[in-house]
Scaffold this motif. Structure first.
Motif, PDB file in Angstrom:
ATOM      1  N   ASP A 216       0.858  -1.179   0.000  1.00  0.00           N
ATOM      2  CA  ASP A 216       0.000   0.000   0.000  1.00  0.00           C
ATOM      3  C   ASP A 216       0.897   1.233   0.000  1.00  0.00           C
ATOM      4  O   ASP A 216       1.571   1.528   0.988  1.00  0.00           O
ATOM      5  N   LEU A 217       0.944   1.927  -1.124  1.00  0.00           N
ATOM      6  CA  LEU A 217       1.833   3.080  -1.242  1.00  0.00           C
ATOM      7  C   LEU A 217       1.397   4.210  -0.309  1.00  0.00           C
ATOM      8  O   LEU A 217       0.229   4.563  -0.254  1.00  0.00           O
ATOM      9  N   GLN A 218       2.371   4.782   0.410  1.00  0.00           N
ATOM     10  CA  GLN A 218       2.116   5.957   1.243  1.00  0.00           C
ATOM     11  C   GLN A 218       2.597   7.237   0.566  1.00  0.00           C
ATOM     12  O   GLN A 218       2.255   8.329   1.001  1.00  0.00           O
ATOM     13  N   HIS A 219       3.391   7.062  -0.482  1.00  0.00           N
ATOM     14  CA  HIS A 219       3.976   8.218  -1.161  1.00  0.00           C
ATOM     15  C   HIS A 219       4.240   7.840  -2.609  1.00  0.00           C
ATOM     16  O   HIS A 219       4.778   6.768  -2.891  1.00  0.00           O
ATOM     17  N   LEU A 220       3.830   8.707  -3.532  1.00  0.00           N
ATOM     18  CA  LEU A 220       4.086   8.506  -4.958  1.00  0.00           C
ATOM     19  C   LEU A 220       4.305   9.872  -5.591  1.00  0.00           C
ATOM     20  O   LEU A 220       3.451  10.751  -5.485  1.00  0.00           O
ATOM     21  N   ARG A 221       5.469  10.046  -6.214  1.00  0.00           N
ATOM     22  CA  ARG A 221       5.809  11.327  -6.839  1.00  0.00           C
ATOM     23  C   ARG A 221       6.477  11.061  -8.173  1.00  0.00           C
ATOM     24  O   ARG A 221       7.312  10.157  -8.287  1.00  0.00           O
ATOM     25  N   SER A 222       6.104  11.835  -9.167  1.00  0.00           N
ATOM     26  CA  SER A 222       6.737  11.698 -10.478  1.00  0.00           C
ATOM     27  C   SER A 222       7.632  12.886 -10.747  1.00  0.00           C
ATOM     28  O   SER A 222       7.431  13.985 -10.210  1.00  0.00           O
ATOM     29  N   GLN A 223       8.637  12.660 -11.583  1.00  0.00           N
ATOM     30  CA  GLN A 223       9.548  13.733 -11.987  1.00  0.00           C
ATOM     31  C   GLN A 223      10.033  13.449 -13.395  1.00  0.00           C
ATOM     32  O   GLN A 223      10.183  12.289 -13.793  1.00  0.00           O
ATOM     33  N   ALA A 224      10.250  14.515 -14.148  1.00  0.00           N
ATOM     34  CA  ALA A 224      10.776  14.355 -15.496  1.00  0.00           C
ATOM     35  C   ALA A 224      12.151  13.700 -15.435  1.00  0.00           C
ATOM     36  O   ALA A 224      12.908  13.878 -14.491  1.00  0.00           O
ATOM     37  N   SER A 225      12.463  12.920 -16.465  1.00  0.00           N
ATOM     38  CA  SER A 225      13.708  12.160 -16.494  1.00  0.00           C
ATOM     39  C   SER A 225      14.421  12.352 -17.829  1.00  0.00           C
ATOM     40  O   SER A 225      13.773  12.487 -18.870  1.00  0.00           O
ATOM     41  N   VAL A 226      15.758  12.352 -17.796  1.00  0.00           N
ATOM     42  CA  VAL A 226      16.520  12.499 -19.035  1.00  0.00           C
ATOM     43  C   VAL A 226      16.470  11.226 -19.871  1.00  0.00           C
ATOM     44  O   VAL A 226      16.788  11.250 -21.061  1.00  0.00           O
ATOM     45  N   THR A 227      16.078  10.104 -19.262  1.00  0.00           N
ATOM     46  CA  THR A 227      16.003   8.839 -20.005  1.00  0.00           C
ATOM     47  C   THR A 227      14.589   8.531 -20.477  1.00  0.00           C
ATOM     48  O   THR A 227      14.337   7.483 -21.051  1.00  0.00           O
ATOM     49  N   GLY A 228      13.667   9.443 -20.244  1.00  0.00           N
ATOM     50  CA  GLY A 228      12.285   9.234 -20.636  1.00  0.00           C
ATOM     51  C   GLY A 228      11.428  10.291 -19.962  1.00  0.00           C
ATOM     52  O   GLY A 228      11.913  11.051 -19.118  1.00  0.00           O
ATOM     53  N   PRO A 229      10.161  10.332 -20.305  1.00  0.00           N
ATOM     54  CA  PRO A 229       9.309  11.388 -19.741  1.00  0.00           C
ATOM     55  C   PRO A 229       9.221  11.389 -18.217  1.00  0.00           C
ATOM     56  O   PRO A 229       9.109  12.438 -17.604  1.00  0.00           O
ATOM     57  N   HIS A 230       9.260  10.208 -17.579  1.00  0.00           N
ATOM     58  CA  HIS A 230       9.008  10.180 -16.146  1.00  0.00           C
ATOM     59  C   HIS A 230       9.891   9.176 -15.395  1.00  0.00           C
ATOM     60  O   HIS A 230      10.268   8.135 -15.931  1.00  0.00           O
ATOM     61  N   VAL A 231      10.173   9.516 -14.118  1.00  0.00           N
ATOM     62  CA  VAL A 231      10.665   8.569 -13.137  1.00  0.00           C
ATOM     63  C   VAL A 231       9.744   8.736 -11.933  1.00  0.00           C
ATOM     64  O   VAL A 231       9.239   9.836 -11.674  1.00  0.00           O
ATOM     65  N   PHE A 232       9.491   7.650 -11.226  1.00  0.00           N
ATOM     66  CA  PHE A 232       8.546   7.682 -10.114  1.00  0.00           C
ATOM     67  C   PHE A 232       9.242   7.294  -8.817  1.00  0.00           C
ATOM     68  O   PHE A 232      10.040   6.347  -8.777  1.00  0.00           O
ATOM     69  N   PHE A 233       8.915   8.039  -7.750  1.00  0.00           N
ATOM     70  CA  PHE A 233       9.464   7.788  -6.419  1.00  0.00           C
ATOM     71  C   PHE A 233       8.331   7.343  -5.504  1.00  0.00           C
ATOM     72  O   PHE A 233       7.265   7.970  -5.479  1.00  0.00           O
ATOM     73  N   THR A 234       8.550   6.258  -4.754  1.00  0.00           N
ATOM     74  CA  THR A 234       7.519   5.751  -3.851  1.00  0.00           C
ATOM     75  C   THR A 234       8.105   5.518  -2.462  1.00  0.00           C
ATOM     76  O   THR A 234       9.322   5.384  -2.284  1.00  0.00           O
ATOM     77  N   SER A 235       7.218   5.469  -1.482  1.00  0.00           N
ATOM     78  CA  SER A 235       7.576   5.089  -0.124  1.00  0.00           C
ATOM     79  C   SER A 235       6.440   4.239   0.424  1.00  0.00           C
ATOM     80  O   SER A 235       5.260   4.577   0.252  1.00  0.00           O
TER      81      SER A 235
END
Length: 284
Positions: A216-235
């Motif tokens: 059950d994700l408590q944190h989800l954040r996306s950010q632009a990436s140089v290797t593609g449109p998005h990278v996602f961070f979770t906790s």
């Protein structure tokens, strides 16, 4: 050996290290330079770790998440501890007029409170010696500093106590390790990933993999990436290393790039992160 970022409060970092038993030395931690320099140095020197500001174990600092992912793949945060903030607002003449001098760590921790008091601080680098801060403040100015660094002749102002009302400050232990730490009791995990085929809707299959693992994700954040449109961070809270291993194995099978950025032992981290008070559309 233990170090810290040049922008971090030396007093708070040392207090965190002592509280968790990472260090018993009565001296300041090594100043390792910028955040990027700190991570690179920890990755390159055996037996060197660093105390880093987390934000909160369940809601990581965006700057730290990004720095970890951009750093060496061996870097990982392996423990978390909270300490009571030691910030005080002091002046030599008992007046709160003039400039209020505060460093980068102090502004990070106290900005909301200072704004509420109508204070417009003068920011200085954390490395700035106390004597220079006193000179900048001038005769009518004041300082926001750690209690252990209050200069001679300075006393707390009446509103100083409110600086501690924001709650504890969370720190973590940054290490370079060949493998993710094993754990058989719950731990907070920070996991970054990038969908195998980044396009509209590509996040959904990855989230399904995480849900199927019972996470059950408590944190989800996306950010632009140089290797593609998005990278996602979770906790998220993870019951054991076996569950995490099964999850990353499935991500590997599906060709989803990933990296574990932190494993913080503990089933709960109180007080929790700041909570929103939403006003939804259509509500009166």
């Amino acid at each position: 050996m233990l170090g810290r970022d040049e922008r971090e409060s030396s007093a708070h970092a040392l207090l965190a290290a002592r509280a968790q038993g990472w260090s018993t030395e009565p001296v300041e931690l090594l100043d390792l330079g910028t955040t990027a320099d700190t991570l690179a140095t920890v990755a390159s020197i055996a037996d060197l770790a660093a105390v880093v500001h987390l934000g909160h174990p369940e809601q990581p600092s965006p700057g730290l998440e990004r720095a970890l992912l951009e750093g060496a793949s061996s870097l990982i945060v392996t423990a978390a501890v909270s300490i009571e903030p030691q910030w005080v607002w002091v002046a030599a003449g008992g007046s709160s007029g003039g400039q209020v001098v505060v460093d980068e760590a102090g502004l990070r921790d106290c900005a909301g409170v200072l704004r509420g008091l109508g204070v417009h601080p003068r920011l200085v680098p954390t490395r700035t010696p106390i004597a220079e801060r006193v000179a900048l403040a001038g005769v009518d100015g004041s300082l926001v500093v750690e209690r252990s660094r209050v200069p001679a002749g300075f006393t707390e102002l009446p509103d100083s106590a409110v600086l501690a009302e924001r709650g504890p400050v969370w720190y973590g232990l940054l290490q370079s390790r060949a493998a993710v730490p094993e754990f058989t009791t719950p731990a907070q995990v920070w996991l970054a990933f990038g969908p195998y085929d980044d396009h509209r809707g590509s996040l959904q299959p990855t989230l399904a993999v995480i849900a199927d693992a019972g996470i059950d994700l408590q944190h989800l954040r996306s950010q632009a990436s140089v290797t593609g449109p998005h990278v996602f961070f979770t906790s998220f809270s993870c019951p054991s290393a076996a569950v995490l291993s099964a999850l990353v194995d499935e991500l590997d099978t599906r060709g989803i790039a990933h990296r574990t950025l932190a494993v913080l032992p503990g089933a709960a981290f109180e007080p929790g992160p700041d909570r929103a008070a939403p006003q939804w559309a259509g509500e009166l």
